[in-house]
Design a protein around this motif. Structure first.
Motif, PDB file in Angstrom:
ATOM      1  N   ASP A 171      53.377  16.658  39.038  1.00  0.00           N
ATOM      2  CA  ASP A 171      52.850  16.201  37.673  1.00  0.00           C
ATOM      3  C   ASP A 171      53.533  15.163  37.598  1.00  0.00           C
ATOM      4  OD1 ASP A 171      51.984  18.275  36.570  1.00  0.00           O
ATOM      5  OD2 ASP A 171      54.316  19.151  35.843  1.00  0.00           O
ATOM      6  N   ALA A 172      54.195  14.243  38.824  1.00  0.00           N
ATOM      7  CA  ALA A 172      54.902  13.176  38.850  1.00  0.00           C
ATOM      8  C   ALA A 172      53.654  12.301  39.860  1.00  0.00           C
ATOM      9  CB  ALA A 172      55.714  12.540  40.426  1.00  0.00           C
ATOM     10  N   PRO A 173      52.825  10.622  38.927  1.00  0.00           N
ATOM     11  CA  PRO A 173      52.130  10.284  39.838  1.00  0.00           C
ATOM     12  C   PRO A 173      52.406   9.362  40.892  1.00  0.00           C
ATOM     13  CG  PRO A 173      53.864   8.654  38.646  1.00  0.00           C
ATOM     14  CD  PRO A 173      54.109   9.860  37.869  1.00  0.00           C
ATOM     15  N   GLY A 174      51.436   9.520  42.155  1.00  0.00           N
ATOM     16  CA  GLY A 174      51.185   8.939  43.135  1.00  0.00           C
ATOM     17  C   GLY A 174      50.306   8.423  44.424  1.00  0.00           C
ATOM     18  N   LEU A 175      50.128   9.371  44.888  1.00  0.00           N
ATOM     19  CA  LEU A 175      48.745   8.617  46.446  1.00  0.00           C
ATOM     20  C   LEU A 175      47.945   9.699  45.858  1.00  0.00           C
ATOM     21  CD1 LEU A 175      47.959   6.668  48.598  1.00  0.00           C
ATOM     22  CD2 LEU A 175      49.516   8.473  49.771  1.00  0.00           C
ATOM     23  N   VAL A 176      46.662   9.870  46.017  1.00  0.00           N
ATOM     24  CA  VAL A 176      45.660  10.087  46.205  1.00  0.00           C
ATOM     25  C   VAL A 176      44.611   9.815  47.246  1.00  0.00           C
ATOM     26  CG1 VAL A 176      43.246  11.203  45.543  1.00  0.00           C
ATOM     27  CG2 VAL A 176      45.765  10.137  43.808  1.00  0.00           C
ATOM     28  N   VAL A 177      44.717  10.796  48.735  1.00  0.00           N
ATOM     29  CA  VAL A 177      43.720  10.653  49.159  1.00  0.00           C
ATOM     30  C   VAL A 177      42.631  11.176  50.155  1.00  0.00           C
ATOM     31  CG1 VAL A 177      43.964  11.342  52.505  1.00  0.00           C
ATOM     32  CG2 VAL A 177      46.154  10.982  50.562  1.00  0.00           C
ATOM     33  N   VAL A 178      41.912  10.654  50.138  1.00  0.00           N
ATOM     34  CA  VAL A 178      40.088  10.999  49.940  1.00  0.00           C
ATOM     35  C   VAL A 178      39.628  10.592  51.493  1.00  0.00           C
ATOM     36  CG1 VAL A 178      37.968  10.312  49.121  1.00  0.00           C
ATOM     37  CG2 VAL A 178      40.311   9.593  48.077  1.00  0.00           C
ATOM     38  N   PRO A 179      40.036  12.288  52.344  1.00  0.00           N
ATOM     39  CA  PRO A 179      39.050  12.677  53.877  1.00  0.00           C
ATOM     40  C   PRO A 179      37.955  12.229  53.661  1.00  0.00           C
ATOM     41  CG  PRO A 179      40.627  13.940  53.026  1.00  0.00           C
ATOM     42  CD  PRO A 179      40.366  13.478  51.523  1.00  0.00           C
ATOM     43  N   GLY A 180      37.503  11.310  54.797  1.00  0.00           N
ATOM     44  CA  GLY A 180      35.865  11.312  54.981  1.00  0.00           C
ATOM     45  C   GLY A 180      34.672  13.054  55.498  1.00  0.00           C
ATOM     46  N   ALA A 181      33.202  12.488  56.163  1.00  0.00           N
ATOM     47  CA  ALA A 181      33.440  13.815  56.932  1.00  0.00           C
ATOM     48  C   ALA A 181      33.577  13.960  57.905  1.00  0.00           C
ATOM     49  CB  ALA A 181      31.359  12.430  57.541  1.00  0.00           C
TER      50      ALA A 181
ATOM     51  N   LEU B  40      35.636  11.576  42.815  1.00  0.00           N
ATOM     52  CA  LEU B  40      37.020  10.797  41.595  1.00  0.00           C
ATOM     53  C   LEU B  40      37.072  10.365  41.255  1.00  0.00           C
ATOM     54  CD1 LEU B  40      39.224   9.886  44.127  1.00  0.00           C
ATOM     55  CD2 LEU B  40      38.292   7.928  44.803  1.00  0.00           C
ATOM     56  N   GLY B  41      36.667   9.974  40.486  1.00  0.00           N
ATOM     57  CA  GLY B  41      37.264   9.373  38.753  1.00  0.00           C
ATOM     58  C   GLY B  41      37.710  10.757  38.363  1.00  0.00           C
ATOM     59  N   VAL B  42      37.409  12.038  38.616  1.00  0.00           N
ATOM     60  CA  VAL B  42      37.366  12.803  37.786  1.00  0.00           C
ATOM     61  C   VAL B  42      38.915  13.776  38.087  1.00  0.00           C
ATOM     62  CG1 VAL B  42      37.312  15.617  37.259  1.00  0.00           C
ATOM     63  CG2 VAL B  42      35.156  14.080  37.496  1.00  0.00           C
ATOM     64  N   ILE B  43      39.580  13.576  39.283  1.00  0.00           N
ATOM     65  CA  ILE B  43      40.913  13.694  40.265  1.00  0.00           C
ATOM     66  C   ILE B  43      41.749  12.483  39.275  1.00  0.00           C
ATOM     67  CG2 ILE B  43      41.784  13.688  42.454  1.00  0.00           C
ATOM     68  CD1 ILE B  43      38.671  14.764  42.993  1.00  0.00           C
ATOM     69  N   LEU B  44      41.240  11.244  39.377  1.00  0.00           N
ATOM     70  CA  LEU B  44      42.336  10.152  38.684  1.00  0.00           C
ATOM     71  C   LEU B  44      42.605  10.488  37.612  1.00  0.00           C
ATOM     72  CD1 LEU B  44      40.524   7.566  40.712  1.00  0.00           C
ATOM     73  CD2 LEU B  44      42.688   8.048  41.233  1.00  0.00           C
ATOM     74  N   ASP B  45      41.973  11.458  36.770  1.00  0.00           N
ATOM     75  CA  ASP B  45      41.901  11.167  35.316  1.00  0.00           C
ATOM     76  C   ASP B  45      42.948  12.645  35.126  1.00  0.00           C
ATOM     77  OD1 ASP B  45      40.440   9.876  34.461  1.00  0.00           O
ATOM     78  OD2 ASP B  45      37.831  11.026  33.518  1.00  0.00           O
ATOM     79  N   GLU B  46      42.760  13.443  36.099  1.00  0.00           N
ATOM     80  CA  GLU B  46      43.557  15.059  36.212  1.00  0.00           C
ATOM     81  C   GLU B  46      45.247  14.186  37.037  1.00  0.00           C
ATOM     82  OE1 GLU B  46      44.859  18.179  36.218  1.00  0.00           O
ATOM     83  OE2 GLU B  46      43.492  17.814  35.290  1.00  0.00           O
ATOM     84  N   CYS B  47      45.004  13.147  37.500  1.00  0.00           N
ATOM     85  CA  CYS B  47      46.720  12.613  38.094  1.00  0.00           C
ATOM     86  C   CYS B  47      46.778  11.348  37.717  1.00  0.00           C
ATOM     87  CB  CYS B  47      45.531  12.056  39.859  1.00  0.00           C
ATOM     88  SG  CYS B  47      45.771  13.503  40.455  1.00  0.00           S
ATOM     89  N   LYS B  48      47.238  11.908  36.459  1.00  0.00           N
ATOM     90  CA  LYS B  48      47.643  10.865  35.264  1.00  0.00           C
ATOM     91  C   LYS B  48      48.158   9.801  35.859  1.00  0.00           C
ATOM     92  CE  LYS B  48      45.511  12.746  31.289  1.00  0.00           C
ATOM     93  NZ  LYS B  48      45.174  14.148  31.587  1.00  0.00           N
ATOM     94  N   GLY B  49      48.297   8.364  35.918  1.00  0.00           N
ATOM     95  CA  GLY B  49      49.074   7.332  36.901  1.00  0.00           C
ATOM     96  C   GLY B  49      49.287   7.267  37.454  1.00  0.00           C
ATOM     97  N   ALA B  50      48.142   7.372  38.816  1.00  0.00           N
ATOM     98  CA  ALA B  50      48.126   7.703  40.346  1.00  0.00           C
ATOM     99  C   ALA B  50      48.427   5.943  40.059  1.00  0.00           C
ATOM    100  CB  ALA B  50      46.274   8.247  40.521  1.00  0.00           C
TER     101      ALA B  50
END
Length: 266
Positions: free
Chosen positions: A26-36, A83-93
């Motif tokens: 539940d802590a704000p942090g880093l979000v990682v997006v892998p590629g193909a 990714l927008g949905v994920i960032l909304d879930e990870c509040k304060g990323a």
């Protein structure tokens, strides 16, 4: 940092994405997006090496298990919206990191919402890999995952015969590549059908672009990196010594240390 939880998020249109969270869920942090040809599992060693944030959330983009299907309406914009949905879930990323195709997705997301920091490792953009689209489509229609991995490895990544055979010699690694190759044609087609943006990451406070030393100024990754760099109004460029496109596999601890060093609050 150890993995603590997996979450499943609905993204609409009959699909969903999962994320794997390391550290404090539940802590704000880093979000990682892998590629193909990559998934959250392939980034586990990098996530474990990152400790500059209290949490690291690694995305399993749609099209790779256990996330949902691409769906017929799939496009590059679909990825940005997911990714927008994920960032909304990870509040304060606090920060966003993307690799390759995931790097472009991250940079485009920073056009649509304010972000404190965006990092991208060798992001790619149109016309990346366009020359192999007909052959990838033929392989997809034939359900020939073997051919897909060969096309991506040899004709996009530029691996020679010895390097491809080394991959094939590891049955587990080759099987993983076959599994991950399913969305390859559709993703590459989406990348090449999207109009090239005039600017990316325009709402990010800080942008860090990373390139492996082995790819500087060389096609396809270095030249695509340069195309992206010209579309960022302000960015710091960082070079990872001795590495190419697959640093998350070949040098995950080194990449993790570089990411730690780029944390905006350090």
């Amino acid at each position: 940092m150890e993995q603590t939880i997996q979450k499943r998020l609905s993204v609409g249109g009959g699909s969903w994405v999962t994320v794997e969270v390391y550290g404090e869920p539940d802590a704000p942090g880093l979000v990682v997006v892998p590629g193909a040809m990559s998934d959250a599992h392939g980034w586990r060693h990098v996530a474990a090496a990152v400790d500059a944030w209290p949490s690291v959330t690694v995305v399993n983009r749609r099209g790779r298990a256990p996330s949902g299907p691409l769906t017929s309406a799939y496009s590059l914009q679909t990825e940005v919206e997911d990714l927008g949905v994920i960032l909304d879930e990870c509040k304060g990323a606090q920060a966003l990191f993307g690799w390759s195709y995931g790097g472009l997705i991250a940079l485009l997301a920073a056009n649509e919402r304010p972000l404190r920091q965006v990092m991208a490792y060798e992001p790619v953009m149109r016309p990346f890999g366009r020359h192999v689209l007909p052959d990838l489509r033929a392989a997809e229609e034939a359900a020939d995952r073997e051919a897909t991995v060969e096309i991506v490895s040899r004709r996009i990544a530029g691996l020679d015969t010895a390097q491809v055979e080394a991959l094939r010699a590891d049955p587990q690694e080759w099987a993983a590549l076959r599994d991950l190759s399913g969305p390859a044609h559709v993703e590459l087609a989406a990348l090449n059908s999207a109009p090239p943006p005039d600017e990316v990451a325009r709402r990010a406070v800080r942008v860090d672009l990373i390139i492996g030393q082995c790819n500087q100024g060389t096609a396809p990754y270095g030249t695509s990196f340069d195309d992206v760099r010209r579309r960022v109004a302000r960015a710091e460029v960082h070079v990872l010594p001795g590495q190419g496109h697959l640093a998350h596999i070949q040098a995950p601890e080194e990449l993790g240390r570089l990411i730690n060093g780029l944390a905006a609050d350090r």
